[in-house]
Design a protein around this motif. Structure first.
Motif, PDB file in Angstrom:
ATOM      1  N   PRO A   2      34.171  73.985  20.121  1.00 46.73           N
ATOM      2  CA  PRO A   2      32.881  73.345  20.010  1.00 46.73           C
ATOM      3  C   PRO A   2      33.182  72.003  19.531  1.00 46.73           C
ATOM      4  O   PRO A   2      31.944  71.029  19.883  1.00 46.73           O
ATOM      5  N   LEU A   3      33.937  71.806  18.737  1.00 45.34           N
ATOM      6  CA  LEU A   3      34.198  70.295  18.166  1.00 45.34           C
ATOM      7  C   LEU A   3      34.780  69.202  19.299  1.00 45.34           C
ATOM      8  O   LEU A   3      34.197  68.331  19.780  1.00 45.34           O
ATOM      9  N   THR A   4      36.152  69.612  19.756  1.00 47.36           N
ATOM     10  CA  THR A   4      36.672  68.673  20.698  1.00 47.36           C
ATOM     11  C   THR A   4      36.654  69.160  22.131  1.00 47.36           C
ATOM     12  O   THR A   4      37.175  68.226  22.841  1.00 47.36           O
ATOM     13  N   SER A   5      35.977  70.044  22.249  1.00 47.05           N
ATOM     14  CA  SER A   5      35.879  70.553  23.819  1.00 47.05           C
ATOM     15  C   SER A   5      37.257  71.081  24.411  1.00 47.05           C
ATOM     16  O   SER A   5      37.221  70.916  25.432  1.00 47.05           O
ATOM     17  N   LEU A   6      38.172  71.268  23.628  1.00 52.30           N
ATOM     18  CA  LEU A   6      39.415  71.574  24.185  1.00 52.30           C
ATOM     19  C   LEU A   6      39.467  73.221  24.385  1.00 52.30           C
ATOM     20  O   LEU A   6      38.786  73.578  23.521  1.00 52.30           O
ATOM     21  N   PRO A   7      40.301  73.631  25.156  1.00 51.03           N
ATOM     22  CA  PRO A   7      40.596  74.919  25.071  1.00 51.03           C
ATOM     23  C   PRO A   7      40.871  75.774  23.723  1.00 51.03           C
ATOM     24  O   PRO A   7      41.611  74.954  22.959  1.00 51.03           O
ATOM     25  N   ASN A   8      40.251  76.729  23.315  1.00 51.50           N
ATOM     26  CA  ASN A   8      40.512  77.181  21.974  1.00 51.50           C
ATOM     27  C   ASN A   8      41.648  78.450  22.060  1.00 51.50           C
ATOM     28  O   ASN A   8      42.533  78.404  23.217  1.00 51.50           O
ATOM     29  N   ARG A   9      41.787  79.093  21.069  1.00 53.79           N
ATOM     30  CA  ARG A   9      43.019  80.175  20.901  1.00 53.79           C
ATOM     31  C   ARG A   9      42.847  81.188  22.008  1.00 53.79           C
ATOM     32  O   ARG A   9      44.020  81.526  22.656  1.00 53.79           O
ATOM     33  N   THR A  10      41.601  81.675  22.263  1.00 52.01           N
ATOM     34  CA  THR A  10      41.592  82.622  23.267  1.00 52.01           C
ATOM     35  C   THR A  10      42.011  82.055  25.079  1.00 52.01           C
ATOM     36  O   THR A  10      42.846  82.797  25.596  1.00 52.01           O
ATOM     37  N   LEU A  11      41.410  80.901  25.422  1.00 51.32           N
ATOM     38  CA  LEU A  11      41.911  80.543  26.629  1.00 51.32           C
ATOM     39  C   LEU A  11      43.356  79.791  26.527  1.00 51.32           C
ATOM     40  O   LEU A  11      44.140  80.012  27.434  1.00 51.32           O
ATOM     41  N   LEU A  12      43.909  79.420  25.391  1.00 50.83           N
ATOM     42  CA  LEU A  12      45.143  79.168  25.214  1.00 50.83           C
ATOM     43  C   LEU A  12      46.259  80.332  25.703  1.00 50.83           C
ATOM     44  O   LEU A  12      47.206  80.239  26.502  1.00 50.83           O
ATOM     45  N   ALA A  13      45.997  81.456  24.868  1.00 54.36           N
ATOM     46  CA  ALA A  13      46.631  82.548  25.409  1.00 54.36           C
ATOM     47  C   ALA A  13      46.852  82.988  26.693  1.00 54.36           C
ATOM     48  O   ALA A  13      47.945  83.108  27.224  1.00 54.36           O
ATOM     49  N   ASP A  14      45.579  82.775  27.370  1.00 52.53           N
ATOM     50  CA  ASP A  14      45.646  83.154  28.658  1.00 52.53           C
ATOM     51  C   ASP A  14      46.460  82.340  29.535  1.00 52.53           C
ATOM     52  O   ASP A  14      47.335  82.672  30.452  1.00 52.53           O
ATOM     53  N   ARG A  15      46.121  80.801  29.247  1.00 53.09           N
ATOM     54  CA  ARG A  15      46.987  79.937  30.266  1.00 53.09           C
ATOM     55  C   ARG A  15      48.426  79.892  29.819  1.00 53.09           C
ATOM     56  O   ARG A  15      49.304  79.882  30.802  1.00 53.09           O
ATOM     57  N   LEU A  16      48.868  80.390  28.683  1.00 58.66           N
ATOM     58  CA  LEU A  16      50.238  80.312  28.080  1.00 58.66           C
ATOM     59  C   LEU A  16      50.836  81.390  28.935  1.00 58.66           C
ATOM     60  O   LEU A  16      51.998  81.305  29.213  1.00 58.66           O
ATOM     61  N   LYS A  17      50.221  82.576  29.023  1.00 58.58           N
ATOM     62  CA  LYS A  17      50.781  83.772  29.503  1.00 58.58           C
ATOM     63  C   LYS A  17      50.921  83.435  31.077  1.00 58.58           C
ATOM     64  O   LYS A  17      51.980  83.880  31.870  1.00 58.58           O
ATOM     65  N   HIS A  18      50.016  82.842  31.724  1.00 58.62           N
ATOM     66  CA  HIS A  18      50.255  82.433  33.130  1.00 58.62           C
ATOM     67  C   HIS A  18      51.323  81.161  33.001  1.00 58.62           C
ATOM     68  O   HIS A  18      52.055  81.558  34.186  1.00 58.62           O
ATOM     69  N   ILE A  59      55.539  67.767  14.826  1.00 58.23           N
ATOM     70  CA  ILE A  59      55.335  68.558  16.000  1.00 58.23           C
ATOM     71  C   ILE A  59      56.706  69.656  16.085  1.00 58.23           C
ATOM     72  O   ILE A  59      57.727  69.069  15.921  1.00 58.23           O
ATOM     73  N   GLY A  60      56.476  70.832  16.181  1.00 59.11           N
ATOM     74  CA  GLY A  60      57.479  71.767  16.483  1.00 59.11           C
ATOM     75  C   GLY A  60      57.514  72.019  18.022  1.00 59.11           C
ATOM     76  O   GLY A  60      56.333  72.355  18.467  1.00 59.11           O
ATOM     77  N   VAL A  61      58.741  72.181  18.528  1.00 51.91           N
ATOM     78  CA  VAL A  61      58.929  72.270  19.863  1.00 51.91           C
ATOM     79  C   VAL A  61      59.791  73.628  20.155  1.00 51.91           C
ATOM     80  O   VAL A  61      60.835  73.774  19.453  1.00 51.91           O
ATOM     81  N   VAL A  62      59.274  74.558  20.880  1.00 49.69           N
ATOM     82  CA  VAL A  62      60.002  75.573  21.419  1.00 49.69           C
ATOM     83  C   VAL A  62      60.079  75.714  23.100  1.00 49.69           C
ATOM     84  O   VAL A  62      59.253  75.244  23.608  1.00 49.69           O
ATOM     85  N   ALA A 100      54.013  85.604  24.192  1.00 48.31           N
ATOM     86  CA  ALA A 100      53.221  84.394  23.670  1.00 48.31           C
ATOM     87  C   ALA A 100      53.007  83.953  22.248  1.00 48.31           C
ATOM     88  O   ALA A 100      53.402  83.112  21.695  1.00 48.31           O
ATOM     89  N   ASP A 101      52.732  85.137  21.472  1.00 47.44           N
ATOM     90  CA  ASP A 101      52.678  84.994  19.828  1.00 47.44           C
ATOM     91  C   ASP A 101      53.801  84.670  19.155  1.00 47.44           C
ATOM     92  O   ASP A 101      53.918  83.986  18.514  1.00 47.44           O
ATOM     93  N   GLN A 102      54.903  85.238  19.847  1.00 47.37           N
ATOM     94  CA  GLN A 102      56.303  84.905  19.119  1.00 47.37           C
ATOM     95  C   GLN A 102      56.754  83.426  19.433  1.00 47.37           C
ATOM     96  O   GLN A 102      57.306  82.739  18.588  1.00 47.37           O
ATOM     97  N   LEU A 103      56.232  82.993  20.475  1.00 44.76           N
ATOM     98  CA  LEU A 103      56.620  81.520  20.899  1.00 44.76           C
ATOM     99  C   LEU A 103      55.921  80.677  19.956  1.00 44.76           C
ATOM    100  O   LEU A 103      56.395  79.595  19.568  1.00 44.76           O
TER     101      LEU A 103
END
Length: 808
Positions: free
Chosen positions: A377-393, A497-500, A510-513
């Motif tokens: 709601p603050l930044t209008s960026l995807p939140n954790r839920t949408l991130l999980a979906d996009r990361l799996k895709h 920044i941590g990069v994997v 996705a959670d392990q990454l």
């Protein structure tokens, strides 16, 4: 002839009287009771207990809608039907109160699992001496059943007809009182009757037109939603009104522009576009809510270029209102020719205004729900839920196309100080500014999400090697570190920044990454911040192996797989057995008996070493007493790690263990420590040793000569015994330097009045040479190998009968 006229006159008088009396009869008739209305109504109704949410009563329409038997539905709670969480319900109630709505929008799950969006009207109701909530449910989901919509519009039709009948009754009542007042106005009454008949015919025609329109809404348009629905309605109105253009537009928040969502013109759909309301008839529609201009629309609004471009002559417009009666959109019809039936066309359009308004509100609510569920709601960026979906895709795409994926865990450095010094409001503004900067540099196919606080995650796709991400990482660090101006305040922060990268040799989810990227981010912070760090997969695998090893050793301790072996220590000159060293072994179920070197390094400086240390101490003390009962007196030495010796409460726990075993005599127990144990705090270690010696416990310095041996340690550490490391003893026969070291250590021990014992005595030659140097005590394979406690009595009997040290 006169009799016929008289008859007609009487009929004229009697007929209105009968009409009036019949209307009176309808007025005094009583309506049905609440129970009958509740049970027989086609509207879905529930009576709900406010505190528990239990459904006390439900009517047949509700049971049919939800797909449950009526008796089962009346045993359920509303929480079993409503898919919203308590937090989402609270937010919807707050939104309804803020918007001035008298209804709520929820998602209800039917018995077959289907989710429906419903409009719930609730108010308190006293029923059977209970305070309940009386709820009416209206299905507003797209694609609902046609018969439900037909019922809804039929109800509107009946309301319209009832209003017309009431108007007829009022007219008849007026005729009745007119006839009662004076027969002289008989001609006027007859005229009014004729007018009413004509109006009735007109209403019948209008009713037929309305029924056709509402039927189309309930059947043809019911399965449609959004842009498809707007376009279908526009096409229908173009054909029925015989006009050239119809479109549906949404108003911007400031009501200065209209955004055309869909429409129909010249036999094809209208492409969406936007226009300013200033100087257009739509601006006046916004103010007056409706406008009908049968001709001359261009002359009335000469500054409207759109009207000139379309060649419009006639205009009908109506505003679309939300539940608070606030304008949210427009429904507009335009014709190139003057409209002779403009008012009839407007009447038909009004039948669609409410339905189009409802669809616009439903779409808005659906968008709001999607926004709440998937975006920060603050930044209008995807939140954790949408991130999980996009990361799996993205992970699936990377495997499919044999490409690489980079996951960036971004944490702002020093952000907490901004919140603490300038308030959370300023911190939020800073987060919005930084998020916008990062969004500008990220590619369209990539994802930038906010996890919460000052933590963000970016997912970079279509990489061929880790180096492909370096340029972007440097650019990201640069834009974040640029100063930010907020209300005359300048902030300069950086990011770690941590990069994997994915895929890896191991199959990860996705959670392990994300956890790996999080670990890499902390390493970047520890390295100085304002930098990025690539996750070390090999190091992580080693740490996981260590963790798994620690868990397995803990299991071995708890399940009794550990055992103490004992290696005797003797006086090589007198053959006296002076003690035995306790050495730990692991009876592994699959790997057999494991020596300490195969598992003790894993627990070095770990709290598990303390637990195992206490187990060794207690086991050794119990073994001393067990041998004592067999008539064998053998002191036992135990190796103690530095972390165990210096642990708070070590002396107290040792004293407790000794007091629980009163048969233990002074110096039956000896503790062996490495020289390095005292490196950090010689004074503390010395104090612990003195406290233990007062309990009757001796000390030996193990592996003496290999560490940081110094006269300071010999002087300040009150150890009675020095153990010469086996490496010097093993090579003493061939290496003159080792022999010289042995001679020096033995002389040094004598100078400080310390006993000395040699480890690693493997042959008779070692024994002879050590005795020449003055070292009488020894321990090693030439004397005995480490053995289980049960084997020591037998070895002891054999040792006392022999006359020399057996060869290894």
């Amino acid at each position: 002839m006169s009799s016929k006229l008289s008859l007609r006159f009487i009929l004229i008088l009697v007929f209105p009287l009968m009409l009036v009396l019949s209307s009176f009869a309808s007025v005094v008739a009583k309506g049905p009771a609440f129970d009958q209305v509740f049970s027989e109504s086609g509207v879905m109704m529930l009576l709900i207990e406010p505190e528990s949410g239990r459904i006390v009563e439900a009517n047949k329409a509700a049971a049919e809608f939800y797909g449950y038997p009526l008796d089962q539905l009346q045993q359920m709670t509303i929480q079993q039907i409503n898919t919203f969480t308590p937090e989402q319900v609270a937010r919807e109630r707050a939104a309804a109160e803020s918007a001035g709505r008298n209804y709520f929008i929820f998602r209800h799950r039917l018995a077959d699992g289907e989710i429906r969006t419903v409009e719930v009207h609730s108010r308190p109701y006293r029923f059977n001496d209970q305070n309940l909530l009386f709820s009416i449910i209206n299905d507003i989901s797209p694609g609902r059943h046609a018969d439900q919509d037909l019922w809804y519009y039929q109800e509107q039709l009946e309301a319209l007809v009832d209003a017309q009948v009431e108007e007829i009754q009022r007219s008849r009542s007026f005729q009745y009182w007119t006839l009662i007042g004076a027969l002289v106005i008989q001609g006027l009454v007859i005229l009014l009757l004729i007018i009413n008949i004509q109006r009735k015919r007109q209403l019948q025609r209008q009713q037929q037109q309305t029924t056709e329109a509402l039927t189309n809404l309930a059947t043809t348009f019911a399965p449609l939603s959004g842009q498809d629905f707007y376009q279908a309605v526009s096409q229908y109105l173009v054909e029925k009104l015989n006009v050239d253009y119809v479109f549906v537009a949404a108003l911007t928040c400031d009501a200065r522009r209209a955004e055309v969502l869909a429409g129909w013109a010249d036999g094809k759909p209208i492409q969406p576009f936007g226009y300013s309301l200033e100087g257009t008839p739509c601006a006046d529609v916004y103010d007056a809510h409706r406008m009908i201009r049968a001709q001359g629309i261009q002359q009335a609004y000469p500054d409207d270029a759109l009207l000139a471009e379309l060649g419009a002559e006639a205009y009908i417009g109506s505003v679309l209102l939300d539940k608070r009666q606030q304008p949210v959109g427009l429904l507009v019809a335009l014709s190139r020719q003057p409209m002779h039936n403009a008012h009839s066309a407007d009447t038909l359009m009004q039948l669609y205004v409410d339905r189009v308004s409802a669809e616009m509100q439903r779409s808005e609510v659906e968008q709001q729900l999607a926004q709440m569920a998937h975006f920060d709601p603050l930044t209008s960026l995807p939140n954790r839920t949408l991130l999980a979906d996009r990361l799996k895709h993205a992970m699936a795409q990377a495997l499919r196309h044999e490409q690489m994926l980079a996951i960036l865990f971004i944490d702002l450095d020093g952000f907490k100080a901004v919140n603490d010094s300038h308030s959370h409001a300023v911190g939020d503004q800073l987060l919005v500014s930084i998020a916008a900067r990062m969004k500008q540099v990220i590619r369209d196919e990539d994802t930038l999400a906010r996890l919460g606080g000052d933590e963000f995650v970016a997912v970079l796709q279509h990489l061929h090697s880790p180096n492909d991400s370096v340029k972007f990482l440097n650019r990201l660090l640069t834009v974040i570190s640029e100063p930010v101006l907020l209300d005359d305040l300048e902030f300069s922060i950086s990011a770690s920044i941590g990069v994997v990268f994915y895929p890896q040799q191991e199959g990860l989810d996705a959670d392990q990454l994300l956890r790996q990227a999080d670990q890499a981010m902390y390493q970047a912070k520890q390295a100085g911040k304002n930098r990025y760090h690539f996750f070390d997969v090999e190091r992580d695998r080693a740490l996981r192996d260590q963790h798994e090893g620690l868990l397995r050793i803990r299991q071995a301790l708890e399940e009794g797989e550990l055992e103490l072996y004992y290696q005797p220590k003797v006086n090589m000159r007198s053959r006296e057995v002076i003690g035995a060293e306790a050495l730990i072994r692991w009876n592994h179920p699959e790997r057999g008996v494991l020596p300490p070197a195969s598992f003790l390094p894993l627990i070095e400086n770990h709290v598990l070493a303390i637990d195992i240390g206490y187990w060794v101490l207690n086991t050794a003390l119990d073994q001393i007493l067990s041998w004592r009962e067999q008539g064998i007196h053998v002191p036992v030495s135990v190796n103690i790690d530095a972390i165990h010796l210096q642990h708070p409460g070590f002396v107290d726990q040792l004293a407790s263990a000794l007091s629980q075993r009163p048969g233990i005599q002074p110096f039956d127990l000896q503790l062996e420590i490495l020289e390095t144990t005292a490196l950090d705090d010689v004074k503390q270690v010395s104090g612990i040793m003195l406290a233990c010696q007062r309990l009757g416990v001796g000390f030996a310095l193990d592996d003496f000569g290999t560490g940081y041996s110094s006269l300071t340690y010999l002087k300040r550490l009150p150890a009675e015994l020095l153990k010469i490391d086996r490496s010097f003893v093993r090579d003493m026969l061939d290496d003159p330097e080792d022999l010289a070291i042995l001679d020096g250590v033995i002389r040094l021990a004598g100078a400080f009045q310390r006993q000395v014992i040699a480890e690693g005595v493997e042959t008779q030659a070692h024994c002879d040479e050590l005795l020449k140097l003055g070292c009488e005590w020894g321990q090693g394979y030439a004397i005995a190998r480490p053995m289980p406690a049960s084997s020591l009595p037998g070895w002891l009997a054999q040792w006392l009968q022999s006359e020399s040290v057996p060869s290894a």
